[in-house]
Design a protein around this motif. Structure first.
Motif, short mmCIF file in Angstrom:
data_model
loop_
_atom_site.label_atom_id
_atom_site.label_comp_id
_atom_site.label_asym_id
_atom_site.label_seq_id
_atom_site.Cartn_x
_atom_site.Cartn_y
_atom_site.Cartn_z
N ARG A 1 -1.43 10.27 6.84
CA ARG A 1 -1.42 9.88 5.29
C ARG A 1 -0.26 9.40 5.07
N GLU B 1 -1.72 6.01 2.43
CA GLU B 1 -1.33 5.78 1.32
C GLU B 1 -0.31 4.30 0.71
N ARG C 1 -3.34 6.49 -4.38
CA ARG C 1 -4.45 7.28 -5.07
C ARG C 1 -4.93 7.97 -4.49
N GLU D 1 -7.34 10.52 -1.69
CA GLU D 1 -7.86 11.88 -2.25
C GLU D 1 -8.18 12.62 -0.89
N SER D 2 -7.62 13.01 -0.40
CA SER D 2 -7.46 14.29 1.08
C SER D 2 -8.41 15.29 0.36
N ARG E 1 -9.31 10.39 -6.72
CA ARG E 1 -8.12 10.37 -6.95
C ARG E 1 -7.37 11.47 -6.53
N PRO E 2 -6.20 11.96 -6.24
CA PRO E 2 -5.81 13.27 -5.48
C PRO E 2 -6.64 13.71 -5.58
#
Length: 653
Positions: free
Chosen positions: A176, A180, A185, A187-188, A327-328
């Motif tokens: 990660r 980033e 932003r 999305e996991s 998005r997150p």
């Protein structure tokens, strides 16, 4: 004794019949178990890198290995139920085809075409979405510590190697750190999956998407020592499908134009789409939908066979549409928080309660981490026979602590024990739904903006919202009459705009009032034995199909007409309204309309006031001082005044 030819013929017929019966039974069994074998494949069909695997061999191995087990019996029963359901779906489709042949289903066909047009209108081809999936993540992480495992078959989570989530989490953080850089932003989606929007990155670095993703994959390998596969497309749905195309350590791109997307989806098996599982796949296959391109030919039947929600989903799948909002994960609205665990068969009441208490403790941790409590608590269990059951309860207040969770879950477990003698479980889980956030919002109950100081203490701040506040944090009211006039003017403008909206609504409803629809005439309510809807007002011996809301609209329309009349030059003669005292033009029809509006408004106000007084059982409160200040600068109340002569004219008009 020699047998007659008739006897021999009869025996031959019996033998043929017996053989035919046996063959038919065998064929039916083989047919049923053919679908069962496919059913037993489960998630292995959609696992990455399975495109080149002979699934028939895999299904045969699973079938033979599990035959005779409790798991096999449960899956066999589920397969039989699904087969029966499919027969009902096919019967319903045959009926729809008969209706279509007689000229029916025109509305369904039109609705499908309209849906397609609307979905096409919202197609977004401006974004570049990437789905990345780490290759055999758990195994790859273990190989880093034990290189000798690279060339031998092994499994994580079974008897070969124990799980080590701390190790996997640490490695996921390394991945990660690279992601980033391409999308802060991102999305996991899970520990080893993520979605990225690299549109901005590609523009800023003047890189085509394929080069940017190749660079990302190489960077992840250099930094974390594992490989990833990626899918590149105009939306998340297609990107996820693409990430499985060139596994392991590869990438695949679908060009961001409508023709390429439709061509890609046309021959794609429905099971490849996230959201279509093995059950829905079999149902679609039964009606002739094997690929996403087949959906269009069946569009007029889908809503009647599977429901409106499934219909809209399938239409978007056919068109290759999907979300571009990446998005997150924590920014998405959460529907539930839960935890569950699998274990060896447990039947002892003491052991089951110990497991329930542990589950409640784990759920409390998750609720604290996510910042929620739940209004509904769900207990999920899996029996030793692999049958899954769930029960739920709504506590009197939202729950979140381990004590609360256990206290309300234990009675559900006890009831299950009473219902099923010798209860034996292999899975238990708890889940909270209808969530309430325990995080403090940005605005408190009184409309004050919250702010956290550098020391972490919460302070109120209205200045950030552009509002002047006093030393106690309350909004200050204007100090001079001119500002009060401005405030009053703005308030009148807002009232005028609301009046306009209500009047337009009333004009649309006025025609319906003259001739109520049959459905309205038949409408009944348990609150009115005469059959009048409870929110409609009764006049005389019948119903005026006019709700209280409509009366407000009528009053607002009358007031608007009065305001418009007031703007015109004053006539030589005016009549004073006996209700509000405002002079009106000496014109009978307009004057009567104005009085009707005033009466309606006054009646509503009296009803509301009397209801409030009875509910509160006290006299109306005095007007607060700051509210009284706001009244300054407004015209004085006429008190139903006007001249005596004017009132007489109004009364006898």
């Amino acid at each position: 004794m020699p047998r007659h030819n008739d006897d021999l013929a009869a025996e031959a017929e019996d033998a043929v019949a017996t053989a035919a019966s046996t063959t038919t039974s065998a064929l039916l069994d083989a047919s049923q178990h053919h679908t069962l074998k496919y059913h037993l494949l489960g998630p292995s069909l959609t696992k990455s890198g399975q495109d080149g695997v002979d699934q028939s061999k895999v299904s045969e191995i699973i079938y033979n290995a599990s035959k005779g087990s409790k798991y096999f019996t449960n899956e066999e029963n589920k397969d039989k139920s699904l087969t029966a359901k499919i027969q009902r779906i096919l019967a319903k489709k045959r009926e729809l085809q008969r209706i279509e042949a007689q000229g029916g289903l025109k509305n369904e066909l039109k609705a499908a075409e309209t849906c397609i047009e609307e979905l096409e209108y919202g197609r977004d081809l401006s974004q570049t979405i990437v789905h990345i999936d780490c290759d055999a993540f758990y195994a790859a992480v273990e190989e880093l510590d034990r290189p000798e495992l690279k060339d031998v078959p092994f499994a994580v989570g079974l008897i070969h190697l124990p799980l080590n989530f701390e190790k996997y989490t640490a490695k996921a953080k390394e991945v990660r750190t690279v992601l980033e850089q391409y999308d802060p932003r991102f999305e996991s989606a899970s520990m080893d999956e993520a979605y990225l929007n690299i549109t901005t990155y590609c523009q800023e670095h003047q890189l085509p998407p394929e080069d940017a993703v190749s660079q990302l994959r190489a960077q992840v390998h250099a930094h974390a020592k594992i490989t990833i596969s990626a899918g590149i497309a105009a939306n998340a749905r297609i990107a996820k499908i693409c990430s499985n195309k060139n596994k392991p350590n590869g990438q695949f791109l679908v060009p961001s134009d409508r023709a390429s997307i439709l061509a890609f989806m046309r021959d794609l098996p429905t099971r490849k789409v996230n959201g279509i599982g093995r059950v829905f796949e079999r149902e679609l296959d039964a009606i002739g939908v094997k690929t996403c391109g087949d959906i269009y030919a069946q569009r007029m039947y889908l809503s009647r066979l599977f429901g409106e929600k499934a219909f809209n989903f399938l239409m978007s799948v056919y068109l290759g549409l999907g979300r571009t909002d990446v998005r997150p994960a924590e920014e998405f609205e959460r529907k539930s928080v839960g935890t569950e665990s699998t274990f060896h068969d447990l039947s002892s009441p003491a052991e089951l309660r110990e497991k329930l208490r542990w589950t409640a403790e784990e759920l409390e941790k998750d609720l604290l981490r996510t910042g929620f409590r739940g209004r509904t608590l769900v207990l999920k269990i899996k029996l030793h026979s692999y049958e899954v059951l769930s029960r739920q309860v709504q506590p009197p207040r939202a729950v979140g602590t381990k004590e609360e969770l256990y206290r309300f879950a234990e009675p559900m477990l006890e009831k299950l024990e009473r219902e099923m003698e010798g209860l034996k479980l292999r899975l238990m889980g708890l889940r909270c739904t209808h969530l309430i956030s325990t995080k403090k919002g940005e605005v408190d109950f009184f409309g004050r903006v919250r702010r956290v100081s550098e020391q972490g203490a919460e302070v109120e701040d209205q200045e950030q919202a552009g509002v002047e506040v006093d030393e106690d944090g309350w909004q200050k009211w204007p100090a001079d009459d001119e500002e009060f006039e401005d405030a009053a003017r703005r308030e009148r403008q807002e009232e005028a705009e609301e009046t306009e909206r209500l009047s337009q609504q009333y004009e649309q409803q006025e025609d319906e009032e003259q001739d109520p629809p049959p459905s309205a005439q038949r409408q009944t309510s348990k609150y009115d034995p005469d059959g009048a809807p409870s929110d409609y007002r009764r006049y005389g011996n019948g119903f005026a199909w006019r709700s209280i809301l409509e009366e407000e609209a009528a009053a607002a329309a009358a007031q608007r007409a009065a305001d418009e009349a007031a703007k015109k030059p004053v006539a030589a003669e005016q009549w004073d309204c006996p209700i509000c005292g405002v002079p009106q033009a000496a014109e009978e029809r307009g004057f009567n309309a104005h009085i009707d509006g005033c009466l309606s408004r006054r009646t509503i106000k009296e009803i509301v006031q009397s209801t409030d007084d009875v509910a509160e059982n006290k006299a109306p409160m005095a007007m607060p001082a700051n509210t009284a200040k706001r009244k300054r600068g407004r015209p004085a109340d006429k008190g139903g005044g006007g001249t005596e002569q004017g009132r007489k004219r109004a009364f006898f008009a």
